[in-house]
Design an enzyme around this catalytic site. Sequence first.
Site, PDB file in Angstrom:
ATOM      1  N   SER A 161      -2.125   1.232  12.054  1.00  0.00           N
ATOM      2  CA  SER A 161      -2.331   0.256  10.485  1.00  0.00           C
ATOM      3  C   SER A 161      -1.030   2.312  10.982  1.00  0.00           C
ATOM      4  CB  SER A 161      -2.962   0.690  10.485  1.00  0.00           C
ATOM      5  OG  SER A 161      -3.055   1.007   9.040  1.00  0.00           O
ATOM      6  N   CYS A 211       1.063  -1.174   0.110  1.00  0.00           N
ATOM      7  CA  CYS A 211      -0.008  -0.075  -0.260  1.00  0.00           C
ATOM      8  C   CYS A 211       1.003   1.362  -0.253  1.00  0.00           C
ATOM      9  CB  CYS A 211      -0.235   0.034   1.299  1.00  0.00           C
ATOM     10  SG  CYS A 211      -2.468  -1.097   1.671  1.00  0.00           S
TER      11      CYS A 211
END
Length: 553
Positions: free
Chosen positions: A469, A192
């Site tokens: 995260s 990502c």
Amino acid sequence: MKSDSMKSGVERAPQRSLLKAMGYTNEQIKKPLIGIVNSFNEVIPGHIHLQTIARAAKDGVLAAGGTPMEFNVIGVCDGLAMGHEGMKYSLASRELIADSIECMAKAHCFDGLVFIPNCDKIVPGMLIAAARLNIPSIFVSGGPMLSLCSDEGQTMDLNSVFEAVGAYKSGKIDDERLEYFEENACPGCGSCSGMFTANSMNCLCEVLGMALRGNGTIPAVYAARQRLAKNAGARAVELVKENIRPLDILTEEAFENALTVDMALGCSSNSLLHLTAIAHQAGIDIDLKVVNEISERTPNICHLAPAGHHHVQELNQAGGVYAVMNEVNKLGVLHTDIITVTGKTVGENIKNCVKKGNDVIRDIENPYSKTGGLAVLFGSLAPNGAVVKRSAVAPEMLVHEGPARVFNSEEEAIDAIYNARIKKGDVVVIRYEGPAGGPGMREMLSPTSAICGMGLDKDVALITDGRFSGATRGASIGHVSPEACNGGTIAYVKEGDIISIDIPNYSIELKVSEEELAERRKTMKLSKRTGVTGYLARYARMVSSADKGAVID
């Protein structure tokens, strides 16, 4: 060669026979055997293309006169595992990855290893294995995903979709707009695209000296990524000949460099958890108080997503990690005389690697902030420390005081956030989500993204003994130690208690008297998860606290 103990001499004819059963020739058997540690699977977008990277690495090994032998290890996709039971297995998988690599490498007497990770726990799991095995090793990741612009001209990533869910829940966008982000935010393979945990760790592999230049920043879909893999494969053979081993590289000075560049880049808060664990395996203890000392002398010169709108592809165009290192070292804060997998020193590697432009990598004289991207907070609520990505916190929330809203699980907190029961000024406390108490120390991108998506990121703080995260932004403070299940202060917070957060002064306090806390410790019972079986039960019994890296000895 180490592999001679498996393949050389009359007594090893049976082993050579087995190698020949797979088509290996006498000439191939005589050469250095290089294990290709591939984390390819068809589950993780960051790993779906790793067969191509492995093929390139094997070509490099062959060209340099070695014999590549590929094997696979598991990997968990944090994005897919987010928000449900699966996230309990993410951090726990790090130890399984390290253990399984140890089994394969020791059993088959490899002379050297090429590690091919990409996503969150796979990178540190492989680094732990490299330090434990201490045979010549090199890393080449799969590279970051590209970030595309939305129809409004804003760059997108996975976090855009999580935040869109929060916006949808609060009525700010409709079904069509949510589907737009779902369709366009993740355009293809790769890790990502922001400075989330995966890209943080892949960049830090360069800083630690375990990977070649570009490892952390060359996009997954670029041909340069395959060329990098070929060069890494070839270099693995040379490392065997030169007998340069991981513990020659992973020194105390190398970890200090990593923490310094971590601060300059604004890496994920999880990077501290992983660097601590890797250092522990290398026989080095990282004192979290030292992290703040490094932060005080290291300006934050990059604001990649989630702290800003830049993504890793832009960092690559601006000169990459070596350019950041060169800019930071204008302050003389890096150890430049230590060896790396290139066979050269850090100083030789970064010489003449200048940044391009003044946007993605700022001048050291004009940083985003004079202090680093991460901070470790200490106080009555977290005596052993708690971690926050300071660079991703709105200025209004660097100092905050508010009433605690207490939840004993992520699910309870999400329900309250989505149903608008969290108000401006609140401090959301999510406990019993630590390494042992979770178990597994879940990442909590869903609640933080919901808070941001609802427009509360400048008004609400979130504190947990779990993790966040790397895509998380806002006043999200994790890794609270000791954790709740071990009797940490966070276990005794009550609804409405006032919590004081002062990030610039590295402080987090529960505004409750010692006498009251002592009484609560006598009367409040600690919660225990029920129905935990299998690997997670073993993990919960053996795992250390977050301030020690959540390691298993």
